[in-house]
Design a protein around this motif. Structure first.
Motif, PDB file in Angstrom:
ATOM      1  N   PRO A   1       0.824  -1.207   0.000  1.00  0.00           N
ATOM      2  CA  PRO A   1       0.000   0.000   0.000  1.00  0.00           C
ATOM      3  C   PRO A   1       0.859   1.259   0.000  1.00  0.00           C
ATOM      4  CG  PRO A   1      -0.291  -1.237   2.054  1.00  0.00           C
ATOM      5  CD  PRO A   1       0.670  -1.990   1.209  1.00  0.00           C
ATOM      6  N   THR A   2       0.307   2.307  -0.546  1.00  0.00           N
ATOM      7  CA  THR A   2       0.960   3.609  -0.561  1.00  0.00           C
ATOM      8  C   THR A   2       0.447   4.435   0.599  1.00  0.00           C
ATOM      9  OG1 THR A   2       1.115   3.544  -2.965  1.00  0.00           O
ATOM     10  CG2 THR A   2       1.300   5.708  -1.933  1.00  0.00           C
TER      11      THR A   2
ATOM     12  N   ILE B   1      -0.854   7.557   2.306  1.00  0.00           N
ATOM     13  CA  ILE B   1      -1.557   8.772   1.899  1.00  0.00           C
ATOM     14  C   ILE B   1      -1.479   9.729   3.079  1.00  0.00           C
ATOM     15  CG2 ILE B   1      -3.732   9.765   1.080  1.00  0.00           C
ATOM     16  CD1 ILE B   1      -2.562   7.702  -0.876  1.00  0.00           C
TER      17      ILE B   1
ATOM     18  N   GLN C   1     -12.850   7.019  -1.390  1.00  0.00           N
ATOM     19  CA  GLN C   1     -11.443   6.798  -1.699  1.00  0.00           C
ATOM     20  C   GLN C   1     -10.881   5.629  -0.895  1.00  0.00           C
ATOM     21  OE1 GLN C   1     -10.245  10.848  -0.825  1.00  0.00           O
ATOM     22  NE2 GLN C   1      -9.722  11.202  -2.990  1.00  0.00           N
ATOM     23  N   LYS C   2     -11.256   5.548   0.378  1.00  0.00           N
ATOM     24  CA  LYS C   2     -10.791   4.448   1.215  1.00  0.00           C
ATOM     25  C   LYS C   2     -11.258   3.111   0.646  1.00  0.00           C
ATOM     26  CE  LYS C   2     -10.643   2.642   5.865  1.00  0.00           C
ATOM     27  NZ  LYS C   2     -10.911   2.812   7.259  1.00  0.00           N
TER      28      LYS C   2
ATOM     29  N   LEU D   1      -9.244   2.356  -2.485  1.00  0.00           N
ATOM     30  CA  LEU D   1      -7.880   1.921  -2.145  1.00  0.00           C
ATOM     31  C   LEU D   1      -7.890   0.475  -1.653  1.00  0.00           C
ATOM     32  CD1 LEU D   1      -6.519   5.127  -0.391  1.00  0.00           C
ATOM     33  CD2 LEU D   1      -5.861   4.230  -2.641  1.00  0.00           C
TER      34      LEU D   1
ATOM     35  N   LEU E   1      -8.171  -1.660  -4.698  1.00  0.00           N
ATOM     36  CA  LEU E   1      -6.891  -1.626  -5.413  1.00  0.00           C
ATOM     37  C   LEU E   1      -5.897  -2.590  -4.764  1.00  0.00           C
ATOM     38  CD1 LEU E   1      -5.212  -0.238  -7.644  1.00  0.00           C
ATOM     39  CD2 LEU E   1      -4.572   1.467  -5.940  1.00  0.00           C
ATOM     40  N   HIS E   2      -5.910  -2.647  -3.431  1.00  0.00           N
ATOM     41  CA  HIS E   2      -4.984  -3.556  -2.761  1.00  0.00           C
ATOM     42  C   HIS E   2      -5.343  -5.018  -3.027  1.00  0.00           C
ATOM     43  CE1 HIS E   2      -1.568  -4.200  -0.271  1.00  0.00           C
ATOM     44  NE2 HIS E   2      -2.244  -5.031   0.509  1.00  0.00           N
TER      45      HIS E   2
END
Length: 103
Positions: free
Chosen positions: A37-38, A40, A48-49, A52, A55-56
């Motif tokens: 993870p990036t 933030i 957005q959460k 994300l 995305l993970h």
């Protein structure tokens, strides 16, 4: 022709971001591709959460195996969901941190 390097996806709470970076560096120096993870550094919306988090899960799809970084505390909801997702997809899941020894 060389073979593709192993791909490892790191999971864990962002409160352990520094630990994840340590594990990532060790794996990278061992010739392993690392997905994680990036961080933030600003507030994000609930949408957005959620995005994300999805995305993970796609990172997990790309990985050969998953490493969960933790300091032995209880696991959060996201980390539990990610490790269950990985196991359901047939990905090996290992746990690392000071309690288990670093990679």
């Amino acid at each position: 022709m060389s073979t593709r390097p192993e791909i490892v996806c790191i999971c864990g709470s962002m409160q352990f971001a520094e630990d994840m970076r340590i594990v990532s560096q060790s794996l990278t120096l061992a010739g392993i591709i690392v997905l994680m993870p990036t961080e933030i550094d600003r507030p994000i919306t609930d949408e957005q959460k959620a995005a994300l988090g999805e995305l993970h899960l796609r990172r997990i799809d790309l990985a050969d195996r998953v490493m969960v970084v933790n300091r032995g505390e209880d696991y959060g909801e996201s980390t539990l969901r990610e490790s269950a997702y990985a196991e359901a997809a047939g990905k090996p899941v290992t746990f690392v941190g000071p309690a288990w020894g670093w990679q």
